[in-house]
Scaffold this motif. Structure first.
Motif, short mmCIF file in Angstrom:
data_model
loop_
_atom_site.label_atom_id
_atom_site.label_comp_id
_atom_site.label_asym_id
_atom_site.label_seq_id
_atom_site.Cartn_x
_atom_site.Cartn_y
_atom_site.Cartn_z
N THR A 517 0.85 -1.21 0.00
CA THR A 517 0.00 0.00 0.00
C THR A 517 0.87 1.25 0.00
O THR A 517 0.50 2.26 -0.58
N MET A 521 -0.54 0.74 -3.98
CA MET A 521 -1.39 -0.36 -4.44
C MET A 521 -2.59 -0.54 -3.51
O MET A 521 -2.47 -0.36 -2.30
N PRO B 103 -3.21 21.17 -7.67
CA PRO B 103 -2.91 20.10 -6.71
C PRO B 103 -1.41 19.90 -6.51
O PRO B 103 -0.62 20.19 -7.40
N THR B 105 2.01 17.59 -5.82
CA THR B 105 2.47 16.38 -6.52
C THR B 105 1.87 15.16 -5.83
O THR B 105 2.07 14.98 -4.62
N PRO B 106 1.13 14.33 -6.54
CA PRO B 106 0.46 13.21 -5.87
C PRO B 106 1.47 12.20 -5.34
O PRO B 106 2.46 11.90 -5.99
N ALA B 108 2.07 8.28 -3.97
CA ALA B 108 1.47 6.97 -4.19
C ALA B 108 0.66 6.62 -2.95
O ALA B 108 1.21 6.48 -1.86
N ILE B 109 -0.66 6.56 -3.10
CA ILE B 109 -1.50 6.24 -1.95
C ILE B 109 -2.22 4.93 -2.22
O ILE B 109 -3.08 4.85 -3.10
N GLY B 110 -1.87 3.91 -1.51
CA GLY B 110 -2.59 2.65 -1.61
C GLY B 110 -3.53 2.54 -0.43
O GLY B 110 -3.48 3.34 0.50
N HIS B 111 -4.43 1.56 -0.51
CA HIS B 111 -5.43 1.43 0.55
C HIS B 111 -5.48 0.01 1.05
O HIS B 111 -5.58 -0.93 0.24
N LEU B 112 -5.42 -0.15 2.35
CA LEU B 112 -5.66 -1.48 2.92
C LEU B 112 -7.14 -1.76 2.82
O LEU B 112 -7.97 -0.87 2.96
N HIS B 113 -7.47 -3.01 2.60
CA HIS B 113 -8.87 -3.41 2.56
C HIS B 113 -9.48 -3.19 3.95
O HIS B 113 -8.82 -3.42 4.95
N LEU B 340 -13.04 -0.38 -6.75
CA LEU B 340 -11.98 0.52 -6.29
C LEU B 340 -12.53 1.88 -5.87
O LEU B 340 -11.95 2.56 -5.03
N ARG B 341 -13.71 2.25 -6.41
CA ARG B 341 -14.32 3.52 -5.98
C ARG B 341 -14.75 3.43 -4.52
O ARG B 341 -14.80 4.41 -3.81
N LEU B 343 -13.16 1.03 -2.27
CA LEU B 343 -11.96 0.75 -1.46
C LEU B 343 -11.08 1.99 -1.29
O LEU B 343 -10.42 2.16 -0.27
N ARG B 344 -11.10 2.88 -2.31
CA ARG B 344 -10.21 4.04 -2.23
C ARG B 344 -10.72 5.08 -1.24
O ARG B 344 -10.08 6.10 -1.01
#
Lengths: 822, 350
Positions: A517, A521, B103, B105-106, B108-113, B340-341, B343-344
């Motif tokens: 993550t 990801m 905005p 600089t993005p 990397a944002i991941g998401h835990l379930h 993903l809409r 989960l994010r």
């Protein structure tokens, strides 16, 4: 079980306990009440009326004009459209001003020119449970018995002011599947006495009289069998209204007087009864025997059923008459012409009944009670009660005495003894109840206590209806339950202090989730079941072991019929779902088990491995200044390299060309650590992608079970140079096929050969082929930083190192210098 | 040199030079100005050279006047330079002004379930309380899943958990409770046993808003001498406070599980209405989150711990249910849809 509040209140004083309060009480006692409903769905002002005259409406074919006496002191003229209206019937009359379910209010009206002062009602209009009623009671008016008093409120006649409690009983409390059993429980919860008047009503049955029926038990599935033959005089007739209403409240369909009585007594006593047409019983002989494999019987519901060993049958010497405890046979069913009836009150073995019902896919009220245990003491009382009711209601007369046979396996009808220590009870619960409180609990439950004081052990005599109480722990629960769980304090265990810990394999999964993550990801969680053919996307040879997955014996669908061995199909499905829902792309991963059988059919637990699957599909997200683009091999490799580095596995790490059939042969790699393959990554093979209906996508998988077994090296920091580092960039021309990484390894090797203590990093900053570069060649740009821990590198030394590097690259890879920069 | 002329020329030069200076806009012309008025060939320099031709009195007076003029011009020049620098910086800053509403600089944002998030929260709480986290097999034997948990074959309690069988004796575990027996067998005869077991479980239920054929459980087990039911209550109370907030309380209600006796359903105060009564808690103020009880003597015995010498408590909870309560998710299937809409949305950490 659905429980009539009025019925229950006949056994326990509920004067000051509303149905809602009763529901709370039961729920807090561990008998969960799901719902309390009142039977009256909004009936008001409806009374019993007699139709005195009934004439055709002059202006409408379907309407009749009735003169009705509803006890109001005047004759009411009511227009009615029901087909079954006629002079002489008693019917529910909604008077002017009456209210019916659904908010209907009755007004004086003119129907096709004729005055109508009220409405004659059907069962549906009264809000009765029509799905449980026979059609003759639901088509047209709800006809009442001829002796129903005129003018009486229909609410009273139909017991509509009753409330029904819907109990969700746990399987241990079979005793509460009867009104009497429940009454004991409610009385105990309230601390009141229960009283059962109907005992007195039971007509005397002469047990000494020779029975008309003979019974033989040949099956282990039957503990006791009692039968009584009755002569029927009257016609087939319905049971009295009050009994029908009781059955309706319990959710049971009224059928006729005989069936209704057996059901009513079952509700009352918890003892399932069955009525056979005695004329069909060959030689008046009942044999309870094991079914033969493949034996056929047609059951009451008209189904022909194939029996198997282990099922118990009620039979006569020639034929099967019914399946014990589950369902009667069609051949011995009571019919209009039946003149004598055999009432059966038996105790069948719980496990036999359950197994039989499950195998046949049947689930009757009787079966449910046998499964959960019927009180071994009630077969005779219940039978007597049913006989008495049949005498009263249909004028049946007992023929001969009760035939009563018990097998050696018959459980005791007497109370059983369970040891109990008040001190241990308090110890287990962490409470400090007085012995007198515990004694009181047992007395409320109707258990006899033998023993004094607090320190010695008590002997508790538990009545046969509570077969669930077998151990001291069961009695401890009764104490806690009746004293209330709220009386238990909150403490913490007094244990030796030890730190909590997490196993290495589990820790690895957790770290991996976090690290992935961190790379942007998204984690997904998918089901472990799949279609057996879904694995074909891996393009494996026909006989490949991965094609052998474990099937469920009874899957709910073909789509979910096998345990997965690979995560790709599940993740591809997620990708497809998202693409179809307008998500432009994503980087997803899952950590889950995959199941590898040692052999099929399965004979032992399979190998369960922790697998990580990751899929990059579609396009990167919209970002200012960076055009969206398709994910590439290197997006995936970057995530894996980061993960491997953080896990300390970057030493002896190799990416080698992969030959896995589901990956693009030119854009895929196996991942090896210390020579052990831990996984792979690459673009999906176009055929795999096509089969998965995905556009180009990158797939990576790691066997975490293998990774968890790899040794992790202890590490420490190196001292850094006190001097600034020197930098040199160089660009070399090499053959297109030369792996860039091998150039870096060469750089390192040659540099260290010159100066073993050199601190050096070498990175690729550019790879270029095309204009200005000869065909078959590529230019590789390498940035090198150099330093020494305790001295400055002078230009001469750097030059020597660079010369050595170039020399090495030329020698090993035929590299030509394109440019050098400092 | 004419003293009288000088008396006129000095003020003339001053006003001319200053006027010119104030009109200059860049460094180049400013430099030229400095050379013209203050350089070696400037009028002032020439005057200075010629001072010697004057009488001593005139020389002193003219010297002072010329010197004053020079100082005036020099400081005017410095001042002008400074102004120019400021203008220059201002202009540069103006040119460099950004649209700060664009905005950043993005990252990397991941998401835990969400299930993982809840599992991690639960685990962290229990690990801090001294529990060990262990895992068990998802494919279980009938013996461990049922029989050793006091659920014999053909027992109606099996109806409580519809089962996916793989063979006569093998099945997908219907709960994490088989690990009670496995853990005790592994640890026997050591005490205390103090573990939680997170993992997937399977039931043969039709999927709907509140049922799923696959879901997760976290089993808890503590076995020692003299473990009391009050310890169960206290432990779960600590857990509820850590997960839902310090004002939390738990309520135990009698229930039935074949492998615990006494058994309890455990409620926490409704996290939506804080116990006031609302739609979520059906006006009761309480919400059921787990089942628990004292380990049944038959289970202790099956695992080789004498029920006369040892006692224990066990509990089992569903992270899906907790996630649904905590995040306001109304349909359990959303957790397995992996949209993903959806989960994010799980990016906030507190």
């Amino acid at each position: 079980m659905r429980v009539s509040y009025q019925w229950l209140s006949e056994y326990v004083d509920l004067n000051d306990v509303t149905p809602e309060r009763l529901a709370e009480l039961l729920t807090s006692g561990g008998l969960t009440v799901d719902a309390v409903t009142t039977r009256n769905q909004g009936v008001e002002g409806v009374v019993v009326g007699a139709v005195l005259a009934c004439e055709q409406h002059s202006n409408a074919d379907r309407l009749k004009v009735c003169q009705v006496d509803a006890g109001t002191g005047e004759i009411l003229q009511i227009v009615c459209g029901a087909a079954n209206v006629r002079a002489g019937v008693r019917v529910p009359v909604a008077l002017v001003g009456a209210k019916l379910p659904g908010g209907v209010e009755i007004k004086r009206a003119k129907l096709r020119g004729v005055e109508s002062s009220g409405m004659l009602c059907s069962a549906k209009e009264l809000g009765l449970e029509v799905r449980l009623l026979p059609t003759e009671q639901t088509s047209g008016l709800f006809l009442l018995p001829e002796d129903t008093p005129i003018g009486q409120s229909i609410v009273d006649v139909l017991h509509l002011d009753d409330a029904v409690l819907d109990l969700d009983l746990t399987p241990n409390r079979g005793d509460c599947l009867s009104m009497r059993g429940l009454a004991y429980e409610v009385a105990a919860l309230l601390g009141r006495r229960s009283h059962f008047e109907e005992k007195a009503e039971g007509h005397h049955l002469d047990v000494s009289d020779t029975p008309q029926v003979r019974v033989r038990i040949e099956s282990a599935g039957c503990h006791a069998y009692a039968g009584q033959v009755l002569q029927l005089t009257g016609n087939h007739q319905p049971s009295p209204l009050w009994m029908q209403m009781r059955l309706l409240a319990a959710g049971i369909r009224p059928i006729d007087a005989i069936v209704d009585v057996t059901n009513f007594v079952m509700l009352e006593w918890g003892q399932p009864l069955h009525a056979f047409d005695f004329a069909t019983v060959e030689a008046g002989q009942i044999i309870v025997r094991d079914a033969e494999q493949g034996e056929l019987i047609e059951t009451l519901d008209g189904q022909k059923r194939v029996l198997a060993e282990g099922m118990t049958l009620i039979a006569d010497p020639k034929k099967a008459l019914g399946i014990a405890g589950v369902m009667g046979g069609a051949n011995s069913e009571i019919s209009v012409g039946s003149r004598s009836v055999l009432l059966e009150s038996a105790l069948f073995e719980r496990s036999h009944v359950r197994r039989t019902g499950q195998k046949l896919g049947l689930r009757s009220e009787a079966q449910q009670r046998f499964e959960r245990g019927v009180d071994p003491a009630v077969q005779i009382p219940a039978l007597k009660r049913a006989v008495a009711l049949l005498q009263q209601i249909v004028g049946a007369t007992p023929q001969g005495g009760v035939c009563q046979v018990t097998s050696d396996s018959m459980p005791s009808m007497l109370a059983h003894e369970v040891c109990f220590s008040p001190a241990r009870c308090n110890q287990v619960l962490g409470t400090s109840f007085q012995a007198s409180e515990m004694r009181n609990v047992f007395s409320r439950l109707g258990f006899t206590v033998i023993g004094q004081g607090e320190t010695e052990n008590w002997r508790i005599m538990v009545p046969s209806r509570r077969a669930d109480i077998q151990l001291e722990a069961d009695l401890v629960e009764e104490v806690a339950r009746l004293c209330g769980y709220d009386a238990i304090p909150a403490t913490l265990p007094m244990l030796a202090n030890a730190p909590g810990r997490v196993g290495e394999s589990y820790k690895l999964q957790k770290m991996t989730r976090s690290l992935f993550t961190n790379c942007g990801m998204d984690e997904v969680v998918t089901y472990a079941f799949g279609h057996p053919e879904s694995i074909s996307c891996l393009r494996l040879p026909e006989n490949h072991s991965l094609r052998q997955s474990i099937p469920l014996l009874l899957p709910m669908s073909e789509e979910r019929s096998h345990l997965r061995r690979h995560l790709l199909p599940s993740l591809a499905q997620v990708a497809l779902y998202n693409l179809n829902h307008g998500v432009k792309g994503g980087a997803i991963f899952e950590i889950s088990r995959v199941f590898h059988p040692y052999q099929l059919p399965l004979v032992q637990q399979p190998e369960e491995r922790h697998s990580l699957g990751a899929l990059w599909f579609g396009h990167t997200d919209i970002e200012l200044g960076r055009p969206t683009r398709a994910y590439t091999f290197f997006d995936a490799k970057g995530v894996l390299e980061y993960w491997l580095m953080v896990l300390g596995l970057q030493e002896n790490l190799q990416f080698t060309r992969s030959h896995l059939p589901w990956l693009h042969p030119g854009r895929s790699a196996d991942i090896l650590v210390n020579g052990v393959t831990i996984g792979s990554l690459g673009e999906l093979h176009p055929e795999s992608a096509l089969q998965l209906e995905l556009p180009r996508a990158i797939w990576a998988e790691i066997d975490l079970t293998t990774v968890a077994s790899l040794p992790v090296h202890a590490w420490q920091v190196h001292p850094v140079s006190r001097q600034p580092w020197s930098y040199r960039d160089l660009a070399v021309l090499v053959d297109h096929e030369v792996p860039a990484e091998s150039l870096l390894i060469q750089v390192r090797k040659n540099a260290l050969a010159v100066m073993p203590h050199l601190q050096l990093t070498a990175k690729i900053f550019d790879v270029y082929s095309g204009k200005g570069i000869p065909v078959g060649k590529k230019s590789v740009g390498i940035s090198i930083s150099l330093g020494l821990e305790d001295a400055t590198l002078d230009d001469d030394s750097i030059q020597r190192i660079m010369d050595a590097i170039l020399h090495g690259l030329r020698l090993e890879y035929g590299a030509e210098l394109r440019g050098q920069d400092s | 040199m004419d003293m009288d002329k000088l008396q006129r020329d000095i003020p003339d030069l001053r006003s001319k030079a200053l006027a010119e200076l104030s009109s200059l806009e860049d460094r180049r012309t400013l430099d030229a100005w400095r050379v013209e008025y203050l350089g070696k060939k400037s009028e002032i320099a020439q005057w200075m050279k010629m001072l010697g031709n004057l009488s001593p009195d005139d020389r002193r007076m003219a010297g002072q006047q010329i010197h004053a003029l020079r100082q005036t011009l020099e400081s005017a020049f410095t001042e002008r330079m400074r102004e120019m620098d400021e203008l220059e910086i201002e202009r540069k800053l103006r040119e460099e002004t950004l649209d700060i509403t664009l905005p950043g600089t993005p990252q990397a944002i991941g998401h835990l379930h969400p299930i993982t998030r809840i599992l991690m929260e639960i685990e962290d709480i229990f690990v801090k309380m001294g529990f060990a986290v262990v895992e068990g097999p998802e494919v279980e034997t009938d013996a461990y899943n049922f029989e050793m948990l006091n659920v014999p074959k053909d027992h109606p309690a099996r109806d409580m958990q519809d089962t996916f069988y793989l063979s006569e004796e093998l099945l997908l575990r219907t709960h994490t409770s088989p690990m009670q027996v496995r853990v005790m067998e592994q640890m026997r005869p050591n005490i205390p046993v103090k573990v939680i077991v997170p993992g997937r479980v399977y039931r043969r239920d039709e999927d709907d808003a509140t049922h799923s054929h696959a879901f997760h459980q976290v089993e808890g087990l503590v076995v020692d001498q003299n473990i009391r039911m009050s310890d169960l209550k206290g432990t779960l109370e600590e857990f509820a406070k850590a997960l839902f907030g310090p004002e939390q309380a738990v309520r135990l209600r009698p229930s039935f599980f074949p492998f615990t006796e006494p058994s309890a359903e455990v409620d926490v105060r409704c996290i939506h209405c804080k116990g006031q009564g609302c739609r979520v808690c059906k006006q009761t103020g309480w919400i059921e989150i787990l089942g628990a009880g004292m380990v049944h003597p038959n289970v202790l015995a099956a695992a080789g711990y004498s029920p006369d010498a040892y006692s224990g408590f066990a509990f089992g909870m569903g992270p899906e249910r907790i996630a649904m309560l905590k995040y306001g998710i109304s349909d359990i299937r959303l957790l397995y849809q992996n949209d993903l809409r959806f989960l994010r949305q799980f990016s906030q950490l507190r």
